[in-house]
Design an enzyme around this catalytic site. Structure first.
Site, PDB file in Angstrom:
ATOM      1  NE  ARG A   1     -12.443  65.840  25.247  1.00  0.00           N
ATOM      2  CZ  ARG A   1     -12.188  64.600  24.812  1.00  0.00           C
ATOM      3  NH1 ARG A   1     -12.580  63.564  25.544  1.00  0.00           N
ATOM      4  NH2 ARG A   1     -11.564  64.392  23.673  1.00  0.00           N
TER       5      ARG A   1
ATOM      6  CG  HIS B   1     -11.687  60.621  13.878  1.00  0.00           C
ATOM      7  ND1 HIS B   1     -11.159  60.197  15.069  1.00  0.00           N
ATOM      8  CD2 HIS B   1     -12.614  61.536  14.211  1.00  0.00           C
ATOM      9  CE1 HIS B   1     -11.754  60.831  16.061  1.00  0.00           C
ATOM     10  NE2 HIS B   1     -12.647  61.657  15.557  1.00  0.00           N
TER      11      HIS B   1
ATOM     12  CD  GLU C   1     -13.618  60.276  19.033  1.00  0.00           C
ATOM     13  OE1 GLU C   1     -12.936  61.214  19.458  1.00  0.00           O
ATOM     14  OE2 GLU C   1     -13.218  59.091  19.035  1.00  0.00           O
TER      15      GLU C   1
ATOM     16  CE  LYS D   1     -11.027  49.979  18.484  1.00  0.00           C
ATOM     17  NZ  LYS D   1     -12.126  50.839  18.023  1.00  0.00           N
TER      18      LYS D   1
ATOM     19  CB  VAL E   1      -8.912  70.511  21.084  1.00  0.00           C
ATOM     20  CG1 VAL E   1      -7.973  71.485  20.380  1.00  0.00           C
ATOM     21  CG2 VAL E   1      -8.269  69.964  22.348  1.00  0.00           C
TER      22      VAL E   1
ATOM     23  NE  ARG F   1      -6.192  69.524  17.940  1.00  0.00           N
ATOM     24  CZ  ARG F   1      -6.603  68.607  18.811  1.00  0.00           C
ATOM     25  NH1 ARG F   1      -5.743  68.118  19.700  1.00  0.00           N
ATOM     26  NH2 ARG F   1      -7.842  68.172  18.795  1.00  0.00           N
TER      27      ARG F   1
ATOM     28  CD  GLU G   1     -14.604  47.895  17.760  1.00  0.00           C
ATOM     29  OE1 GLU G   1     -13.836  48.548  17.026  1.00  0.00           O
ATOM     30  OE2 GLU G   1     -15.473  48.412  18.470  1.00  0.00           O
TER      31      GLU G   1
ATOM     32  N   GLY H   1      -6.229  55.308  21.720  1.00  0.00           N
ATOM     33  CA  GLY H   1      -5.162  54.460  21.183  1.00  0.00           C
ATOM     34  C   GLY H   1      -4.372  53.643  22.192  1.00  0.00           C
TER      35      GLY H   1
HETATM   36  C1  MV4 Z   1     -10.417  51.310  15.079  1.00  0.00           C
HETATM   37  C2  MV4 Z   1      -9.717  51.382  13.850  1.00  0.00           C
HETATM   38  C3  MV4 Z   1     -10.051  50.461  12.884  1.00  0.00           C
HETATM   39  N1  MV4 Z   1     -10.985  49.520  13.120  1.00  0.00           N
HETATM   40  N2  MV4 Z   1     -11.348  50.348  15.256  1.00  0.00           N
HETATM   41  C4  MV4 Z   1      -7.908  54.745  17.346  1.00  0.00           C
HETATM   42  C5  MV4 Z   1      -8.175  55.397  18.653  1.00  0.00           C
HETATM   43  C6  MV4 Z   1      -9.391  54.814  19.213  1.00  0.00           C
HETATM   44  N3  MV4 Z   1     -10.324  55.830  19.543  1.00  0.00           N
HETATM   45  C7  MV4 Z   1      -9.932  53.910  18.146  1.00  0.00           C
HETATM   46  N4  MV4 Z   1      -9.017  53.911  17.045  1.00  0.00           N
HETATM   47  C8  MV4 Z   1      -9.212  53.112  15.957  1.00  0.00           C
HETATM   48  N5  MV4 Z   1     -10.166  52.162  16.085  1.00  0.00           N
HETATM   49  C9  MV4 Z   1     -11.603  49.483  14.290  1.00  0.00           C
HETATM   50  N6  MV4 Z   1     -12.522  48.531  14.508  1.00  0.00           N
HETATM   51  C10 MV4 Z   1      -8.756  52.366  13.704  1.00  0.00           C
HETATM   52  C11 MV4 Z   1      -8.473  53.217  14.749  1.00  0.00           C
HETATM   53  C12 MV4 Z   1      -7.429  54.172  14.499  1.00  0.00           C
HETATM   54  C13 MV4 Z   1      -7.701  55.520  14.340  1.00  0.00           C
HETATM   55  C14 MV4 Z   1      -8.984  56.035  14.484  1.00  0.00           C
HETATM   56  C15 MV4 Z   1      -9.235  57.360  14.315  1.00  0.00           C
HETATM   57  C16 MV4 Z   1      -8.191  58.212  13.996  1.00  0.00           C
HETATM   58  C17 MV4 Z   1      -6.915  57.755  13.878  1.00  0.00           C
HETATM   59  C18 MV4 Z   1      -6.651  56.409  14.044  1.00  0.00           C
HETATM   60  C19 MV4 Z   1      -5.347  55.947  13.898  1.00  0.00           C
HETATM   61  C20 MV4 Z   1      -5.083  54.617  14.073  1.00  0.00           C
HETATM   62  C21 MV4 Z   1      -6.128  53.734  14.374  1.00  0.00           C
END
Ligand code: MV4
Length: 445
Positions: A292, A208, A275, A158, A295, A336, A200, A165
């Protein structure tokens, strides 16, 4: 209390803020680009100032023009909405220099959560659960290669300046790591001018789930329960709901407490969202904090019967919050509606709205800036409306949503309405059996 608020935004959120200001007896100033001169936020505000050409960089991100608009209209506060300047720490600082209250957290709080490694370090120190990983920056690909087996494949790379993303890569085995590392670094550098990466453990098929919180200027923090935002496509949320169908009273208590700890760790002031990723065993991990209004704040407003924009303005004005936590008493779902063609890879579909009929009736809220005769400009986000259906149970809320979607007539452009209609009928969705991978395998008829 503020006398006049300038809204540094456009579309439905500008309108949303204007509505609450009117109820609070606060005057409003709209700012707009030349592409938005016929927009509702311009018509509904008490005053309006043109701040530049259509491109966001010339208008809604044009800080000198916005500050000049605030000065000439004598605004005493600026509401940034979401997107644009809402999480720009420098902008929050500049507002302070002009003696104009930025309705949101301080620049320091935005910075602490904006850098994801710093945010994670702060969370670990505060005792908020985080996904195991590198801790700090990855120094080199060799460093990543050494760490990955210790963290355990699959891992995820990340961007520390990221979120949403960008600059993110999932790595399933050692052979893939070097290329993924290079790609993530290049993408992060291009997107954020910061190529810092961290690692990670990859949590497979998570949900989520995010917790709405509020903190005031006196150190009091409360939570307002969760929203399930697992229905996403390419990191764009499509549907949000509260309560989460995956939630239990025990998990809500634990996640609520963790979210409060997260916010309290930075003395957070304003409304915000923490989140989390939640795995199938209901283990939860801090992902990021949004400093913030979001939406999807409306689903929380409907299930706890509470105006979050009003709370945000009151906090900014120095009014203390009650400190009590809120539990959902209703079920709300938000769809949405985007000016996109769901049958053509969700391609943007701007243009003239020739005919419009907006749904209404019991349990239906529509937040939108569109009207018949309005032309959706191609320069901005494609979201044109949010439908929020509210009922006593999840099943009833889905039925209300289906009914509302069937009433919505938008002619002249393509919209995501047919996508939502099919989703509301889907058996797995109706059972509440979905993760962030759900939309990947969802096929439109
Ligand atoms: C992750 C994950 C799985 N494992 N981290 C996506 C956006 C960013 N905010 C973090 N994200 C993710 N982090 C770990 N360690 C999976 C995602 C992720 C995801 C998270 C929330 C909603 C949709 C997603 C779609 C793909 C990947």
């Amino acid at each position: 209390m503020f006398k006049k608020i300038l809204i540094a935004n456009r579309g439905e959120i500008a309108l949303r803020v204007i509505r609450t200001c009117r109820e609070m007896g606060i005057k409003t100033v709209a700012v707009y680009s030349t592409a938005d001169k016929d927009s509702l936020h311009v018509k509904f505000a008490d005053e309006a100032v043109c701040i530049g050409k259509p491109a966001s960089s010339d208008s809604y991100l044009n800080v000198p023009a916005i500050m000049a608009a605030a000065e000439i209209t004598n605004a005493d506060a600026i509401h940034p909405g979401y997107g644009f300047l809402a999480e720009n720490a420098n902008f929050a600082e500049i507002c302070g220099k002009y003696n104009i209250k930025f309705i949101g957290p301080t620049a320091d709080m935005i910075r602490k959560m904006g850098d994801k490694i710093t945010a994670k370090e702060t969370m670990i120190a505060a005792g908020v659960p985080c996904v195991p990983g590198s801790g700090g920056l990855l120094e080199s690909v060799e460093h990543a290669l050494k760490l990955a087996p210790e963290v355990g494949y699959p891992v995820i790379l990340k961007a520390t300046a990221g979120g949403g993303g960008k600059g993110m890569r999932i790595v399933w085995s050692e052979e893939e790591l070097e290329k993924a590392f290079d790609n993530a670094k290049t993408e992060a550098a291009a997107s954020f001018k910061n190529d810092g990466l961290y690692m990670e453990k990859f949590v497979e098929e998570p949900r989520h789930i995010e917790i709405q919180i509020a903190g005031d200027q006196f150190g009091t923090v409360c939570h307002m329960s969760e929203r399930d935002c697992s229905i996403q496509r390419r990191h764009q949320k499509l549907v949000e709901e509260s309560p989460s169908p995956f939630m239990t009273p025990e998990l809500r208590t634990k996640m609520g407490e963790a979210a409060i700890k997260a916010a309290a760790a930075i003395n957070y002031e304003s409304v915000g969202t923490v989140e989390f990723l939640v795995d199938k065993h209901r283990n939860f991990y801090f992902m990021e904090m949004n400093t913030r209004i979001q939406v999807e704040h409306c689903v929380t407003e409907e299930v706890i019967t509470f105006d979050l924009i009003k709370e945000q303005i009151k906090i900014a004005a120095g009014i203390p919050i009650s400190g009590k936590n809120y539990e959902p008493t209703m079920h709300a779902i938000e769809c949405r509606i985007n000016a996109e063609d769901p049958y053509n890879d969700f391609r943007p579909s701007p243009g003239l709205i020739k005919i419009l009929h907006t749904p209404g009736g019991h349990g239906v809220r529509v937040d939108s800036h569109i009207y018949a005769g309005y032309t959706i400009p191609p320069y901005y986000d494609s979201m044109i409306a949010k439908i929020i259906a509210v009922a006593q149970t999840r099943e009833e809320a889905i039925n209300t949503m289906e009914r509302a979607l069937s009433e919505y007539v938008i002619e002249g452009i393509k919209t995501t309405i047919p996508f939502h209609q099919q989703l509301m009928k889907n058996a797995k969705f109706r059972e509440g059996d979905f993760t962030t991978k759900f939309i990947e395998s969802f096929e439109l008829e």
